[in-house]
Design a protein around this motif. Structure first.
Motif, PDB file in Angstrom:
ATOM      1  N   TYR A 196      -1.318 -22.058  55.861  1.00 59.28           N
ATOM      2  CA  TYR A 196      -3.050 -20.922  55.873  1.00 59.28           C
ATOM      3  C   TYR A 196      -3.594 -20.929  57.306  1.00 59.28           C
ATOM      4  O   TYR A 196      -3.314 -19.871  57.890  1.00 59.28           O
ATOM      5  CB  TYR A 196      -4.392 -21.288  54.989  1.00 59.28           C
ATOM      6  CG  TYR A 196      -5.596 -19.525  55.501  1.00 59.28           C
ATOM      7  CD1 TYR A 196      -5.112 -18.375  54.889  1.00 59.28           C
ATOM      8  CD2 TYR A 196      -6.232 -20.235  56.003  1.00 59.28           C
ATOM      9  CE1 TYR A 196      -5.886 -17.717  55.683  1.00 59.28           C
ATOM     10  CE2 TYR A 196      -6.970 -19.533  56.663  1.00 59.28           C
ATOM     11  CZ  TYR A 196      -6.974 -17.886  56.767  1.00 59.28           C
ATOM     12  OH  TYR A 196      -8.132 -17.090  56.249  1.00 59.28           O
ATOM     13  N   ALA A 197      -3.124 -22.285  57.884  1.00 63.64           N
ATOM     14  CA  ALA A 197      -3.719 -22.541  58.808  1.00 63.64           C
ATOM     15  C   ALA A 197      -2.305 -22.882  60.340  1.00 63.64           C
ATOM     16  O   ALA A 197      -1.803 -23.932  61.258  1.00 63.64           O
ATOM     17  CB  ALA A 197      -4.264 -23.955  58.987  1.00 63.64           C
ATOM     18  N   ALA A 198      -0.756 -22.973  59.457  1.00 60.68           N
ATOM     19  CA  ALA A 198      -0.085 -23.134  60.367  1.00 60.68           C
ATOM     20  C   ALA A 198      -0.150 -22.499  61.612  1.00 60.68           C
ATOM     21  O   ALA A 198       0.855 -23.435  62.136  1.00 60.68           O
ATOM     22  CB  ALA A 198       1.391 -22.449  59.091  1.00 60.68           C
ATOM     23  N   GLN A 199      -1.025 -21.819  62.379  1.00 59.15           N
ATOM     24  CA  GLN A 199      -0.973 -21.109  63.887  1.00 59.15           C
ATOM     25  C   GLN A 199      -1.326 -22.156  64.588  1.00 59.15           C
ATOM     26  O   GLN A 199      -0.574 -22.578  65.193  1.00 59.15           O
ATOM     27  CB  GLN A 199      -0.648 -19.996  63.269  1.00 59.15           C
ATOM     28  CG  GLN A 199       0.089 -19.092  65.086  1.00 59.15           C
ATOM     29  CD  GLN A 199      -0.732 -17.977  65.192  1.00 59.15           C
ATOM     30  OE1 GLN A 199      -0.541 -16.823  64.642  1.00 59.15           O
ATOM     31  NE2 GLN A 199      -0.165 -16.815  66.243  1.00 59.15           N
ATOM     32  N   GLU A 200      -2.756 -22.388  64.229  1.00 60.62           N
ATOM     33  CA  GLU A 200      -3.743 -22.722  64.909  1.00 60.62           C
ATOM     34  C   GLU A 200      -3.952 -24.357  64.956  1.00 60.62           C
ATOM     35  O   GLU A 200      -3.825 -24.994  65.672  1.00 60.62           O
ATOM     36  CB  GLU A 200      -4.638 -22.160  64.810  1.00 60.62           C
ATOM     37  CG  GLU A 200      -5.273 -20.644  65.108  1.00 60.62           C
ATOM     38  CD  GLU A 200      -4.764 -20.270  66.417  1.00 60.62           C
ATOM     39  OE1 GLU A 200      -5.294 -21.293  67.255  1.00 60.62           O
ATOM     40  OE2 GLU A 200      -4.369 -18.932  66.943  1.00 60.62           O
ATOM     41  N   LYS A 201      -3.122 -24.256  63.449  1.00 61.07           N
ATOM     42  CA  LYS A 201      -3.724 -26.071  62.997  1.00 61.07           C
ATOM     43  C   LYS A 201      -4.978 -26.479  62.930  1.00 61.07           C
ATOM     44  O   LYS A 201      -4.978 -27.644  62.832  1.00 61.07           O
ATOM     45  CB  LYS A 201      -2.506 -26.686  63.865  1.00 61.07           C
ATOM     46  CG  LYS A 201      -0.759 -26.928  64.708  1.00 61.07           C
ATOM     47  CD  LYS A 201      -0.107 -26.801  63.168  1.00 61.07           C
ATOM     48  CE  LYS A 201       1.409 -26.677  62.880  1.00 61.07           C
ATOM     49  NZ  LYS A 201       1.835 -26.938  61.609  1.00 61.07           N
ATOM     50  N   VAL A 202      -5.855 -25.184  62.576  1.00 61.02           N
ATOM     51  CA  VAL A 202      -7.058 -26.531  62.822  1.00 61.02           C
ATOM     52  C   VAL A 202      -7.666 -25.552  61.295  1.00 61.02           C
ATOM     53  O   VAL A 202      -7.784 -23.976  61.298  1.00 61.02           O
ATOM     54  CB  VAL A 202      -7.834 -24.986  63.776  1.00 61.02           C
ATOM     55  CG1 VAL A 202      -9.449 -25.580  62.933  1.00 61.02           C
ATOM     56  CG2 VAL A 202      -7.462 -25.245  65.384  1.00 61.02           C
ATOM     57  N   ILE A 203      -8.308 -26.226  59.887  1.00 62.16           N
ATOM     58  CA  ILE A 203      -8.867 -25.736  59.024  1.00 62.16           C
ATOM     59  C   ILE A 203     -10.294 -25.473  58.959  1.00 62.16           C
ATOM     60  O   ILE A 203     -10.803 -26.276  59.375  1.00 62.16           O
ATOM     61  CB  ILE A 203      -8.191 -27.174  58.151  1.00 62.16           C
ATOM     62  CG1 ILE A 203      -6.665 -27.008  57.357  1.00 62.16           C
ATOM     63  CG2 ILE A 203      -9.367 -26.147  56.567  1.00 62.16           C
ATOM     64  CD1 ILE A 203      -6.246 -28.272  56.740  1.00 62.16           C
TER      65      ILE A 203
END
Length: 343
Positions: A196-203
């Motif tokens: 889900y957070a693959a683009q921003e790398k922030v959960i």
């Protein structure tokens, strides 16, 4: 030996002839199994050197026979023994009669070309048994009992960082809450969150709320908090949502009753001077559940919780005997209690 040291040795191709993995943290057991297979089962031919035996389904003698067989076109044979209930005090009706003497003999002289892994997913073993003593003496013992809250937090934080991600503090807290601080559950949910957070790398908290499902117990825990906080509107909405999802009012009342019982037990033991770990041990529940309960019960007098508990017991009786419409009875309870809490 701790798991990290055992993994390090396996990666260095430094294998023990016999391993005993003891504890109930399934994720850690699977992690060790996967690393062994990664190191030893690398080609199609290697597949012939891998076997797994469930002691609830097959005799122990088959596993020992396999362990004594030389490898097929390889250096090592890898044999797993699962569910070895003969190491515990447990007695199974119609269970398989295992030849323990065969394993005892094997442990005296393990095959130099076999790696035998006994996976004992039990909280404790029967230390009085000869086979348990012999196995612990001969094997490399790896402890995988559930970690404490501090250890789980550190492990998860390090895991997320090693994957190149960041998790917001509120998202982290919600993830721990929804998974009951269960490492296996957390690791499973993280795979979805990574994607889900693959683009921003922030959960984020929104990601956790959207992807990590709430169990029925968590919904009832929230319902309990809403009721005890006097938030009747939110409590009624959550109750109606649960009914629409197919939940039974009697079942919801029973879980709410159990929740209030936990609050009562926690409150009483805390007043007696018990600490969080002592309460968890006494009640046989996860320390994280005790921590959440302790946070809640500070706001309420013991007598008030006793009254609420008695009302829920009475409602349970009325629902099961049909003395009053169960949905109406539960709704009236929510409205009455919520009204009392805001006075």
């Amino acid at each position: 030996m701790n798991l990290q040291e055992a993994l390090k040795q396996v990666r260095q191709q430094n294998f023990s002839s016999v391993y005993l993995i003891q504890g109930t943290e399934n994720y850690l057991a699977e992690l060790f199994k996967s690393e062994l297979m990664k190191q030893l089962i690398q080609t199609e031919d290697d597949q012939f050197n891998y076997s797994s035996f469930d002691m609830e389904e097959v005799p122990l003698s088959l596993a020992i026979e396999e362990a004594e067989t030389i490898p097929f076109f390889g250096d090592h044979r890898l044999v797993f023994i699962e569910h070895p209930y003969f190491l515990t005090a447990e007695r199974k009706n119609n269970g398989i009669e295992h030849d323990i003497n065969g394993l005892l003999s094997y442990l005296d002289q393990p095959s130099p070309t076999t790696i035998l892994v006994v996976i004992a997913a039990f909280e404790k073993l029967d230390e009085r048994k000869k086979i348990t003593k012999a196995l612990k003496k001969s094997a490399t013992v790896i402890d995988i009992n559930p970690m404490g809250e501090k250890e789980v937090r550190q492990y998860i934080e390090q895991t997320i960082q090693s994957e190149g991600y960041e998790i917001r503090p509120d998202a982290f807290q919600q993830l721990l809450y929804l998974t009951d601080l269960n490492l296996s559950k957390i690791m499973g949910e993280l795979q979805k969150l990574y994607l889900y957070a693959a683009q921003e790398k922030v959960i984020t908290l929104d990601a956790v709320k959207e992807l990590v499902p709430k169990s029925l117990e968590h919904n009832v825990f929230d319902l309990t908090n809403d009721v005890l906080s006097g938030n009747s509107e939110k409590a009624m909405q959550l109750y109606e949502d649960l009914i629409l999802q197919g939940e039974e009012t009697i079942k919801l009342n029973a879980i709410l009753l159990n929740q209030i019982r936990l609050f009562l037990q926690t409150k009483i033991l805390a007043k007696l001077g018990y600490q969080q770990a002592n309460i968890a041990e006494t009640l046989k529940i996860h320390p994280y559940r005790v921590k959440l309960a302790l946070q809640q019960v500070r706001r309420f007098e013991l007598e008030r919780l006793e009254i609420i508990y008695d009302e829920l017991v009475e409602n349970d009786y009325k629902m099961k005997t049909g003395r009053m419409n169960k949905e109406l009875l539960f709704e009236l309870f929510i409205l009455k209690l919520s009204g009392e809490m805001v006075r």
